[in-house]
Enzyme design. Structure first.
Site, PDB file in Angstrom:
ATOM      1  N   SER A 186       0.888  -1.389  -0.003  1.00 32.07           N
ATOM      2  CA  SER A 186      -0.068   0.097   0.062  1.00 32.07           C
ATOM      3  C   SER A 186       1.021   1.118   0.041  1.00 32.07           C
ATOM      4  O   SER A 186       2.051   1.393   0.380  1.00 32.07           O
ATOM      5  CB  SER A 186      -0.864   0.043   1.429  1.00 32.07           C
ATOM      6  OG  SER A 186      -1.431   1.039   1.686  1.00 32.07           O
ATOM      7  N   TYR A 194       2.998  -3.168   5.684  1.00 25.74           N
ATOM      8  CA  TYR A 194       3.182  -2.491   4.363  1.00 25.74           C
ATOM      9  C   TYR A 194       4.603  -1.866   4.195  1.00 25.74           C
ATOM     10  O   TYR A 194       5.111  -2.462   3.065  1.00 25.74           O
ATOM     11  CB  TYR A 194       2.191  -1.377   4.345  1.00 25.74           C
ATOM     12  CG  TYR A 194       0.915  -1.641   4.162  1.00 25.74           C
ATOM     13  CD1 TYR A 194       0.290  -2.704   3.485  1.00 25.74           C
ATOM     14  CD2 TYR A 194      -0.023  -0.997   4.950  1.00 25.74           C
ATOM     15  CE1 TYR A 194      -1.016  -3.106   3.356  1.00 25.74           C
ATOM     16  CE2 TYR A 194      -1.497  -1.474   4.946  1.00 25.74           C
ATOM     17  CZ  TYR A 194      -1.799  -2.265   4.127  1.00 25.74           C
ATOM     18  OH  TYR A 194      -3.349  -2.617   4.270  1.00 25.74           O
ATOM     19  N   THR A 227     -14.428   5.338  -3.522  1.00 24.91           N
ATOM     20  CA  THR A 227     -15.536   4.451  -3.505  1.00 24.91           C
ATOM     21  C   THR A 227     -16.905   4.741  -3.042  1.00 24.91           C
ATOM     22  O   THR A 227     -16.790   5.776  -2.049  1.00 24.91           O
ATOM     23  CB  THR A 227     -15.016   3.080  -3.257  1.00 24.91           C
ATOM     24  OG1 THR A 227     -14.983   2.905  -1.950  1.00 24.91           O
ATOM     25  CG2 THR A 227     -13.875   2.468  -4.065  1.00 24.91           C
TER      26      THR A 227
END
Length: 79
Positions: A28, A41, A72
């Site tokens: 990420s 990450y 989203t």
């Protein structure tokens, strides 16, 4: 898991590009922010280059895809 995969991949016959396989990690963009709770990450992203250098001689490529933030409907519902 990588160690076991490399043992098997190194035995593959090289393809026309002289490669035997590819390891693709998913991380990420949080890996680069240095935020608390994002160590995993950073670890995945951080091992990519050293690993690629170590197993490149066997024709195995390594890369990491670092996903970003997506707009989203789920994120919009939290406003």
């Amino acid at each position: 898991m990588i160690q076991q995969a490399v043992i098997l991949m190194a035995q593959n016959e090289p393809n026309e590009d002289k490669t035997r396989g590819e390891i693709i990690h998913t991380s990420s963009v949080a890996a680069f922010d240095g935020q608390m709770g994002q160590v995993a990450y950073a670890a995945v992203a951080g091992m990519t280059l050293p690993l690629a250098r170590e197993i490149g001689e066997f024709g195995i490529r390594v890369c990491t895809i670092c996903l970003g933030v997506y707009d989203t409907p789920l994120l919009a519902a939290k406003e």
